[in-house]
Design a protein around this motif. Structure first.
Motif, PDB file in Angstrom:
ATOM      1  N   VAL A 191      13.798 -43.593 -34.320  1.00  0.00           N
ATOM      2  CA  VAL A 191      13.093 -43.279 -33.085  1.00  0.00           C
ATOM      3  C   VAL A 191      13.397 -44.336 -32.034  1.00  0.00           C
ATOM      4  O   VAL A 191      13.283 -45.527 -32.295  1.00  0.00           O
ATOM      5  CB  VAL A 191      11.573 -43.208 -33.333  1.00  0.00           C
ATOM      6  CG1 VAL A 191      10.827 -43.016 -32.026  1.00  0.00           C
ATOM      7  CG2 VAL A 191      11.263 -42.067 -34.280  1.00  0.00           C
ATOM      8  N   LEU A 215       7.481 -38.802 -38.142  1.00  0.00           N
ATOM      9  CA  LEU A 215       8.020 -38.365 -36.859  1.00  0.00           C
ATOM     10  C   LEU A 215       7.062 -37.396 -36.173  1.00  0.00           C
ATOM     11  O   LEU A 215       6.799 -37.495 -34.977  1.00  0.00           O
ATOM     12  CB  LEU A 215       9.383 -37.702 -37.056  1.00  0.00           C
ATOM     13  CG  LEU A 215      10.045 -37.209 -35.775  1.00  0.00           C
ATOM     14  CD1 LEU A 215      10.443 -38.378 -34.901  1.00  0.00           C
ATOM     15  CD2 LEU A 215      11.244 -36.348 -36.087  1.00  0.00           C
ATOM     16  N   GLU A 216       6.507 -36.467 -36.968  1.00  0.00           N
ATOM     17  CA  GLU A 216       5.554 -35.514 -36.410  1.00  0.00           C
ATOM     18  C   GLU A 216       4.382 -36.256 -35.783  1.00  0.00           C
ATOM     19  O   GLU A 216       3.871 -35.877 -34.749  1.00  0.00           O
ATOM     20  CB  GLU A 216       5.059 -34.554 -37.499  1.00  0.00           C
ATOM     21  CG  GLU A 216       6.110 -33.562 -37.955  1.00  0.00           C
ATOM     22  CD  GLU A 216       6.574 -32.646 -36.834  1.00  0.00           C
ATOM     23  OE1 GLU A 216       5.724 -31.952 -36.247  1.00  0.00           O
ATOM     24  OE2 GLU A 216       7.784 -32.635 -36.528  1.00  0.00           O
ATOM     25  N   LYS A 227       5.390 -37.974 -32.537  1.00  0.00           N
ATOM     26  CA  LYS A 227       5.522 -37.027 -31.431  1.00  0.00           C
ATOM     27  C   LYS A 227       4.194 -36.739 -30.743  1.00  0.00           C
ATOM     28  O   LYS A 227       4.180 -36.134 -29.683  1.00  0.00           O
ATOM     29  CB  LYS A 227       6.128 -35.715 -31.939  1.00  0.00           C
ATOM     30  CG  LYS A 227       7.628 -35.770 -32.083  1.00  0.00           C
ATOM     31  CD  LYS A 227       8.141 -34.424 -32.521  1.00  0.00           C
ATOM     32  CE  LYS A 227       9.662 -34.413 -32.640  1.00  0.00           C
ATOM     33  NZ  LYS A 227      10.100 -33.216 -33.372  1.00  0.00           N
ATOM     34  N   THR A 228       3.085 -37.123 -31.392  1.00  0.00           N
ATOM     35  CA  THR A 228       1.790 -36.862 -30.763  1.00  0.00           C
ATOM     36  C   THR A 228       1.294 -38.059 -29.971  1.00  0.00           C
ATOM     37  O   THR A 228       0.238 -38.015 -29.346  1.00  0.00           O
ATOM     38  CB  THR A 228       0.718 -36.506 -31.814  1.00  0.00           C
ATOM     39  OG1 THR A 228       0.516 -37.668 -32.651  1.00  0.00           O
ATOM     40  CG2 THR A 228       1.163 -35.351 -32.694  1.00  0.00           C
ATOM     41  N   PHE A 288       5.061 -39.901 -25.565  1.00  0.00           N
ATOM     42  CA  PHE A 288       6.014 -39.242 -26.465  1.00  0.00           C
ATOM     43  C   PHE A 288       5.729 -37.752 -26.560  1.00  0.00           C
ATOM     44  O   PHE A 288       6.619 -36.958 -26.789  1.00  0.00           O
ATOM     45  CB  PHE A 288       5.977 -39.860 -27.866  1.00  0.00           C
ATOM     46  CG  PHE A 288       6.582 -41.230 -27.911  1.00  0.00           C
ATOM     47  CD1 PHE A 288       7.312 -41.704 -26.836  1.00  0.00           C
ATOM     48  CD2 PHE A 288       6.431 -42.033 -29.022  1.00  0.00           C
ATOM     49  CE1 PHE A 288       7.881 -42.967 -26.871  1.00  0.00           C
ATOM     50  CE2 PHE A 288       6.995 -43.298 -29.069  1.00  0.00           C
ATOM     51  CZ  PHE A 288       7.718 -43.766 -27.985  1.00  0.00           C
ATOM     52  N   ARG A 289       4.455 -37.397 -26.412  1.00  0.00           N
ATOM     53  CA  ARG A 289       4.143 -35.975 -26.552  1.00  0.00           C
ATOM     54  C   ARG A 289       4.690 -35.173 -25.380  1.00  0.00           C
ATOM     55  O   ARG A 289       4.729 -33.965 -25.416  1.00  0.00           O
ATOM     56  CB  ARG A 289       2.635 -35.765 -26.725  1.00  0.00           C
ATOM     57  CG  ARG A 289       1.787 -36.071 -25.527  1.00  0.00           C
ATOM     58  CD  ARG A 289       0.341 -35.658 -25.798  1.00  0.00           C
ATOM     59  NE  ARG A 289      -0.346 -36.632 -26.636  1.00  0.00           N
ATOM     60  CZ  ARG A 289      -1.359 -37.378 -26.216  1.00  0.00           C
ATOM     61  NH1 ARG A 289      -1.820 -37.248 -24.984  1.00  0.00           N
ATOM     62  NH2 ARG A 289      -1.943 -38.243 -27.024  1.00  0.00           N
ATOM     63  N   GLY A 316       7.741 -35.200 -24.675  1.00  0.00           N
ATOM     64  CA  GLY A 316       9.099 -34.816 -25.059  1.00  0.00           C
ATOM     65  C   GLY A 316      10.141 -35.777 -24.528  1.00  0.00           C
ATOM     66  O   GLY A 316       9.831 -36.843 -23.994  1.00  0.00           O
ATOM     67  N   LEU A 346      11.200 -39.982 -25.346  1.00  0.00           N
ATOM     68  CA  LEU A 346      11.376 -40.079 -26.802  1.00  0.00           C
ATOM     69  C   LEU A 346      12.780 -39.621 -27.180  1.00  0.00           C
ATOM     70  O   LEU A 346      13.206 -38.530 -26.832  1.00  0.00           O
ATOM     71  CB  LEU A 346      10.335 -39.204 -27.507  1.00  0.00           C
ATOM     72  CG  LEU A 346      10.408 -39.182 -29.036  1.00  0.00           C
ATOM     73  CD1 LEU A 346      10.010 -40.522 -29.621  1.00  0.00           C
ATOM     74  CD2 LEU A 346       9.520 -38.086 -29.597  1.00  0.00           C
ATOM     75  N   VAL A 350      15.124 -39.067 -30.549  1.00  0.00           N
ATOM     76  CA  VAL A 350      15.106 -39.030 -32.001  1.00  0.00           C
ATOM     77  C   VAL A 350      16.535 -38.870 -32.506  1.00  0.00           C
ATOM     78  O   VAL A 350      17.222 -37.937 -32.133  1.00  0.00           O
ATOM     79  CB  VAL A 350      14.248 -37.849 -32.508  1.00  0.00           C
ATOM     80  CG1 VAL A 350      14.293 -37.792 -34.027  1.00  0.00           C
ATOM     81  CG2 VAL A 350      12.826 -37.994 -32.017  1.00  0.00           C
TER      82      VAL A 350
END
Lengths: 406, 697
Positions: free
Chosen positions: B76, B138-139, B142-143, B147-148, B150, B156, B158
C-alpha cells in the motif's frame, strides 16, 4: 477487382472517389505507424499484423462501397422506414443485454455470423436515411409545425434518446447532424431553435433517469470528463497532455512518416488520437491536408445538392456526408483539446472494426446518388446554370423516376 | 425551394470552414506557439511499459494436493499530491489515527501526521504505507479516511504482489525449492522456472519522481499469462513419514543432517525426497544432500564390487575367503572390519552379509590389482560414472578414478579401497539409481520428480518414465546380486533387524569414515551412516536410500542410524499398499449429480457444471459460491464474504479455502486430504483471529 476498377464500373464523382482513396491511404500509413508499439507487445514485433488487418478492412469496405453505389439510390428511399423501425428494438436490446465494455453497453453480437457491432453505428445510418426521406417528402409543407416538424422531430429525439445513456457523444453528434440536416431541408429557424430546446429537455430526462438508476447511464463519466476538460490542470489529463506533446513534436513539417514517438504513450493512438499522430508525423501541413480533404468532400457533396433534381437525393447525400464529416471534425477537435475526451474515430482513417463497414455503406449510398447525377448529366449535357434554372422551376424531368409517390 | 436548400447548404459548409479554422488554429497554438514548452514536457512526462509479474503456477503432489501455491499480497502506497488541500487538512488527523491504531502502533498518531505533512510538502507521490498487506487488511485500509475516496482523489495506490506459500510448511521444502527476489530460484522452482513463471504482462507507468513510477489509469495494459502448474510424483503421506523418520534419526543421533529418498522401482518416479540439516538447535530443509552431496559411500558400494566380480566370472558366492580375522594390511595401509572375527573362513555371501571390508578388499585386490581397467569398466557398465539426470539443478558428476591414472593419484590402495566404497564419490541419488536398476531387473531408470505440466487444470505435457540403461548386467549377475542383498537380513547379517513376517527387504548397510585422511583420527572419527535397498524383495515396488551425516550419539552404524528410517518408510509403504488395494472398491460408485457438494469461484463452478452437463439451480450472485445437494438438483448459492464473518468453505479445495480463510485473518489447521468436509467454526461466526480446523476428505 481489376475489372471493376475500370471507368465503366466505378461511377459517380471521380473527385470524391479520389478523396476517399487518399483518406484510406493516409489511414493505412498512420495506422501502420501508430500500432507499432502495440504490435510489438502483442505479436512480438510482428508489426505487419495490424497493417494487414487494416488492409483487409479497407478491402471489405471498398467492396461495400462498390456494392452500395451500384444500386439505384431510390432503393434507399424504400428501405429507410424499415431500417429505421428496426433500429429501435436493436437499441433497446443493446441497452438491456449489450456487451459491456468500460461500463457501457454499446455492442451486440449477431448470432449466426458471430459479428459484433455498435448498434449506434447502425442507428445513425438508419435515422439519417429516414430523415432524408421524411424531409424530402414534406418539402411542400415543410414550414408547418404539425404535419412536418413533429413527424421529423420525434424520430430524432427517440433515436438520440436511446443512444445517449451508453454513448452520449455519439448521441450529441447525431443530434447536431440531424439539426443541421433539418436546417438544410428547409425547416424554419424557429423550429430549429425549438429543436435545441427539446435536445436540452431530452438530456435532462436522461440525467433524471440516472438519478434513479445510476447504473443505466454513465453520467458520472460525463461529469468527470467535462470537469477534467474545464479544470485543465497541468494542461489536461494524461491523454490530452500526450496528444499535445505529439502535436508539438510535429510542429510545421512533422517528424516524417513512421517517426512518431508519442504513439508509444498515447492510448488508442491508432483510433481516437490518430489525428495527433498525423500532426506529429506530417506536421501542420499534414493536419491541414486531412482537414481540407474532409471539407473538400463536403464541398463536392454540395455540388450534388445543387445538381440533384429532387430533394431526397440531395438531402440523403448531404445527411450521410454531414454525419461523417461531423464525426471527423469532432475527432480532430478532441485531439487538439477543443472539446472534452470522447471515444470517436476518424472515419476512413482510424483503425476500426465493423464501424468501417457502416462508414463504407454510407459512402456507397452517397456515391449512388452521385452516380445518378452523373447519369442525368450525360443524358442532358446542359450547362449548369440552365440545369439550375430547370431545377428551380422544378418541372419533372422525364428521365427521372417520380420520387414523391412513395 | 431549391435555392433555399442550396443557400442553406452553403451556410452549413461555411460553418465547417469556421470549425476547420478553429481546429487548425489550435494545432498552430499547441504545435508552434506553445510548441517549445510541450516538447519540453515530453521528457518530464516520461512513461514506459513496466512489466507485470504473472501469477506463478502451483506445484502439486501426485494426487493433486497443493505443495506450493501463490497467495496474493499487497503493497500500500499513497500519492500525497492526489488529495486536494482542503480534504487533506480535514482528514489528516483521523487518517493518522487509523494508521497508527490499525497498521503500526509503534508509530504514534502524531508521528504519522508529521510524516504525511512532510512528505506532502516534499511532493511524494508514492509514499510507502505498508508492505505485505493481506487482502483483509487491505479491505480495512480502504475504509480509512481519504483512502475511502479511492485512487484518484484519496491517493491510495495498491500494488499487487504475491507470496509463495507452502501449505505443508517444511515438507519436502528443499526439493520444492524457493523463489527469492534477485536470486535464481532453487529446487523444482528453479528447474521448472520457465514453466511455473508464466509470461510477463506490461503496464504503462508514468515517472513522477526519481525511480518512482505510477500506473497511468488502466490504459495500455497487457494482461500477464499465469504460470503453468506442475504435478510431481511426490506422495505427501509417504513424504511426511519419510521426513518424520529422518527427523527422528537426525535428532536422536545428534547428526549433522540426513537425507532419504524413495523411488518407484519401475518408473524412477521420486515418491519422497527429504533433506534435513541441523543448524544449532534447528533442524530444517536447507540443503539438498540427495542431489548435491557427493561423498564416499562406504559399504553400500560393495554391491557394485561384487557385481563386477560376478560379471567377470571371477567368483562364486560360496567361494571362501580368508579375512585374516578382520584386519589386514594392504599396500602398507590397514583395512579393518568393524569387529574381529574368528572361526572358519566365511563365504563371499557371508562377507557381503556381514559387510567385511577385508573380505571384499582382498578379493578385489586378488582379481583386479593387475587388471584395474576391467574393474573401472564394469563400474561404467553399471552406470555409476554418470549423473542420474534428475530434474533438479546442482547434481555433480560421480568421481571414479581412471585406472592407473597417476594424476588422479591412482595407487596400490585404489582397488582395495574402491572395493569397499572409498577413493570415489557418489551422491545418494546416484547410488539409489544404481540400486533401483538392480531392483528393476537391470533396467536403469532416470529419477524423475515431475510427472505432468498442467495449464488450466488440463495436462499439456506428461513426462514418461525414461530409461538410462536398458540392461546394466547379465541375468545371472542380477540374480546373485539379489541373493546378496537379501542375505543381509539373514541371521548374522547387518540388516537382520529388518527381518519381519510380512515382507522381505533387500538392501545393504553402510558406515563410512569421512575424516580418515585428515591426519589425527584420534580427534574423533566422523561417520556417515547409510542404508540402500528396496522392498518387497521378491517383487520390488520402491527403492530407498537413507544417509545420516555425522551421527554423534546413540550409535553411528548404518544399521543403527540409517536403517530404522528405512524401516519406517518400508513399513508404511507396505501397509498403505495393503490398505490401498482394499478400499479401491467403493471409489467407483459415482455419486448422483444431486449429491455433489463443492465450493469455490462461482464462474469456475458454473463452467464446470455446464461442461459436464449437470443441471443445477443457479441462485448465486456472489463471486464465490457453494454447490449444495438438494432433493431434485444441486443448488448453487453465493457465499457470504462479509467482512468479519467466517465464510462457508465446505466443499472447497484447499487452495480456495486457504485463500478465503487466511485473507480473513484466520489461522488454518488441516486434517486429512481432499475437499473440505467440515470446518470447526460454523459459517457466519464472528472472526476474532481464531484458529479454524478443517477436516478434509
Amino acid at each position: 477487382m481489376l475489372q471493376i476498377t475500370t471507368k465503366k464500373e466505378w461511377k459517380g464523382d471521380k473527385v470524391m472517389w479520389l478523396i476517399i482513396g487518399i483518406l484510406i491511404g493516409f489511414g493505412l500509413l498512420a495506422v501502420y505507424s501508430a500500432t507499432g508499439s502495440m504490435a510489438y507487445l502483442r505479436y512480438k514485433g510482428n508489426t505487419e499484423v495490424y497493417l494487414l488487418k487494416q488492409l483487409v478492412m479497407a478491402g471489405i469496405g471498398l467492396l461495400c462501397m462498390y456494392a452500395c453505389h451500384r444500386q439505384n439510390y431510390l432503393i434507399y428511399n424504400k428501405l429507410a422506414p424499415v431500417l429505421f423501425l428496426l433500429a429501435i428494438p436493436l437499441l433497446l436490446y443493446t441497452l438491456a443485454f449489450g456487451v459491456e465494455t468500460n461500463d457501457a453497453k454499446r455492442w451486440i453480437t449477431l448470432p449466426v455470423i458471430n459479428l459484433s457491432f455498435q448498434t449506434s453505428d447502425y442507428a445513425r445510418l438508419a435515422l439519417i436515411m429516414y430523415l432524408a426521406r421524411s424531409l424530402s417528402n414534406k418539402q411542400e409543407y415543410i414550414k408547418d409545425f404539425k404535419s412536418a416538424f413533429i413527424p421529423v422531430m420525434v424520430p430524432v429525439l427517440l433515436i438520440c434518446g436511446l443512444i445517449a445513456p451508453a454513448n452520449l457523444s455519439t448521441a450529441l453528434l447525431l443530434f447536431a447532424t440531424s439539426v443541421m440536416l433539418m436546417f438544410v431541408g428547409r425547416v424554419s429557424f424557429k423550429y430549429i431553435f425549438m429543436m435545441a430546446f427539446f435536445g436540452i429537455l431530452l438530456f435532462g430526462t436522461v440525467v433524471l433517469i440516472w438519478w434513479f438508476f445510476p447504473d443505466a447511464v454513465r453520467v458520472d463519466t460525463w461529469i468527470s470528463r467535462i470537469t477534467d476538460f474545464i479544470s485543465n490542470e497541468n494542461g489536461g489529463g494524461y491523454q490530452v497532455q500526450q496528444s499535445k506533446i505529439a502535436i508539438a513534436n510535429g510542429s510545421w513539417l512533422g517528424l516524417g512518416p513512421g517517426n512518431s514517438t508519442q504513439r508509444n504513450f498515447l492510448p488508442a493512438a491508432y483510433a481516437d488520437y490518430i489525428y495527433a499522430i498525423i500532426c506529429e508525423e506530417y506536421g501542420l501541413i499534414g493536419a491541414t491536408g486531412i482537414l481540407l480533404l474532409y471539407l473538400w468532400l463536403l464541398f463536392r457533396v454540395s455540388r450534388i445538392v445543387m445538381k440533384s433534381p429532387k430533394a431526397f437525393g440531395a438531402i440523403l447525400a448531404m445527411g450521410l456526408t454531414l454525419n461523417l464529416v461531423v464525426q471527423a471534425f469532432a475527432n480532430m477537435a478532441v485531439s487538439v483539446n477543443l472539446v472534452p475526451v470522447t471515444g470517436l474515430t476518424l472515419p476512413l482513417v482510424s483503425m476500426g472494426g465493423t464501424s468501417v463497414l457502416f462508414t463504407s455503406v454510407a459512402f456507397g449510398i452517397i456515391m449512388s446518388v452521385s452516380k445518378f447525377i452523373e447519369s442525368i448529366q450525360e443524358e442532358q449535357p446542359a450547362p449548369e446554370n440552365e440545369l439550375m434554372k430547370m431545377a428551380n422551376t422544378s418541372p419533372k424531368p422525364k428521365t427521372v423516376e417520380d420520387e414523391s409517390d412513395h | 425551394m431549391k435555392d433555399e436548400i442550396i443557400i442553406r447548404t452553403y451556410v452549413v459548409f461555411l460553418l465547417f470552414v469556421l470549425a476547420g479554422f478553429l481546429i487548425l488554429g489550435r494545432v498552430v497554438q499547441i504545435g508552434i506557439v506553445e510548441g517549445e514548452s510541450w516538447r519540453g514536457r515530453g521528457d518530464s512526462l516520461y512513461v514506459r511499459h513496466q512489466p507485470i509479474e504473472p501469477e506463478r503456477g502451483n506445484i502439486l503432489s501426485s494426487d493433486g494436493r497443493m505443495l506450493v501455491t501463490s497467495l496474493p499480497l499487497f503493497e500500500v502506497r499513497m500519492d500525497l499530491l492526489a488529495v486536494p488541500k482542503d480534504k487533506f487538512v480535514k482528514n489528516i488527523d483521523s487518517l493518522a489515527l487509523c494508521l497508527s491504531r490499525h497498521l503500526n502502533p509503534v508509530i504514534s498518531e502524531r508521528a504519522y501526521r508529521d510524516l504525511l505533512w512532510r512528505e506532502r510538502q516534499a511532493g511524494n507521490r508514492y509514499l510507502l504505507i505498508k508492505e505485505e498487506v493481506t487482502y483483509s487488511q487491505l479491505e480495512k485500509i480502504k475504509t480509512f479516511p481519504l483512502f475511502r475516496l479511492g485512487g484518484n482523489k484519496g491517493g491510495l495506490i495498491v500494488v499487487r504482489k504475491s507470496k509463495r506459500e507452502r501449505p505443508y510448511r517444511m515438507l519436502a521444502a528443499r526439493t520444492l525449492g524457493s523463489v527469492r527476489e534477485g536470486a535464481k530460484p532453487v529446487g523444482l522452482e528453479g528447474y521448472y522456472d520457465d514453466v511455473l513463471g508464466g509470461e510477463k504482462g506490461s503496464r504503462l507507468v508514468q515517472k513522477v519522481a526519481r525511480d518512482i513510477w505510477v500506473p497511468v489509469d488502466d490504459i495500455g495494459d497487457f494482461e500477464p499469462k499465469r504460470g503453468k502448474d506442475i504435478i510431481t510424483h511426490i506422495d505427501i503421506d509417504l513424504q511426511d513419514i519419510t521426513e518424520q523418520a529422518l527427523y527422528k534419526s537426525v535428532a536422536h543421533h545428534q547428526a549433522l543432517g540426513g537425507t532419504a529418498v524413495v523411488m518407484e522401482v519401475k518408473t524412477g518416479a521420486i515418491k519422497a525426497m527429504a533433506n534435513l540439516v541441523r543448524s544449532g538447535d534447528d533442524i530444517g530443509e536447507y540443503l539438498n544432500y540427495a542431489v548435491g552431496a557427493a561423498t564416499e559411500p562406504g559399504s553400500t558400494f560393495k554391491l557394485a564390487t561384487m557385481m563386477a566380480l560376478l560379471e567377470d566370472g571371477y567368483i562364486r558366492l560360496d567361494d571362501r575367503v580368508d579375512i585374516h580375522g578382520g584386519e589386514v594390511e594392504l599396500c602398507g595401509k590397514k583395512i579393518r572390519d568393524s569387529e574381529k572375527r574368528k572361526g572358519s573362513l566365511p563365504t563371499l555371501k557371508q562377507v557381503f552379509a556381514q559387510s567385511s571390508n577385508v573380505g571384499v578388499a582382498v578379493t578385489a585386490q586378488k582379481y583386479y590389482e593387475k587388471n584395474a581397467k576391467k574393474f573401472v569398466k564394469r563400474l561404467e557398465q553399471f552406470g555409476l560414472n554418470e549423473r542420474s539426470r534428475i530434474d533438479l539443478e546442482g547434481e555433480p558428476a560421480p568421481y571414479i578414478k581412471e585406472a592407473y591414472n597417476v594424476e588422479q593419484k591412482w595407487s596400490c590402495t585404489s582397488i582395495p579401497w574402491m572395493a569397499h566404497g572409498y577413493e570415489l564419490t557418489l551422491t545418494p541419488l546416484q547410488l539409489l539409481t544404481f540400486y533401483n536398476a538392480v531392483a528393476n531387473k537391470g533396467r536403469m531408470m532416470k529419477p524423475q520428480l515431475v510427472h505432468q505440466i498442467l495449464e488450466y487444470s488440463e495436462p499439456v505435457k506428461t513426462y514418461k518414465p525414461q530409461v538410462l540403461k536398458n540392461q546394466i548386467c547379465s541375468h545371472s549377475t542380477l540374480q546373485q546380486a539379489m541373493e546378496l542383498l537379501k542375505s543381509t537380513t539373514d541371521s548374522g547379517g547387518t540388516a537382520y533387524a529388518l527381518r519381519n513376517r510380512l515382507y522381505k527387504v533387500a538392501g545393504k548397510t553402510g558406515t563410512a569414515v569421512t575424516n580418515y585422511y585428515k591426519g589425527d583420527i584420534n580427534q574423533g572419527k566422523k561417520y556417515q551412516a547409510s542404508f540402500a535397498g528396496f522392498f518387497p524383495a521378491d517383487d520390488p515396488v520402491y527403492s530407498c536410500i537413507v544417509v545420516i551425516y555425522e551421527p554423534s550419539a546413540n550409535g553411528y552404524y548404518g544399521a543403527s542410524a540409517a536403517m530404522p528410517v528405512f524401516r519406517e518408510i518400508a513399513d508404511y509403504s507396505v501397509a498403505s499398499r495393503f490398505i490401498a488395494t482394499e478400499d479401491q472398491a467403493p471409489v467407483n460408485t459415482a455419486p448422483l449429480p444431486a449429491r455433489i457438494r463443492a465450493g469455490g469461484y462461482a464462474t469456475d463452478i458454473r463452467t464446470l457444471l455446464h461442461f459436464s452437463g449437470v443441471r443445477f439451480e443457479n441462485r448465486c450472485l456472489n463471486e464465490w459460491a457453494s454447490l449444495s445437494p438438494t432433493e431434485s438438483q444441486p443448488e448453487l448459492t453465493g457465499i457470504n464474504l462479509q467482512q468479519d464473518l467466517v465464510p462457508d468453505v465446505r466443499g472447497m479445495g484447499l487452495r480456495d479455502a486457504l485463500f478465503l480463510l487466511e485473507n480473513k485473518g484466520l489461522k488454518v489447521r488441516l486434517q486429512g486430504h481432499g475437499r473440505v468436509r467440515s470446518q470447526s467454526i460454523a459459517p457466519g461466526s464472528k472472526i476474532q483471529g481464531q484458529t479454524i480446523e478443517l477436516t478434509m476428505g
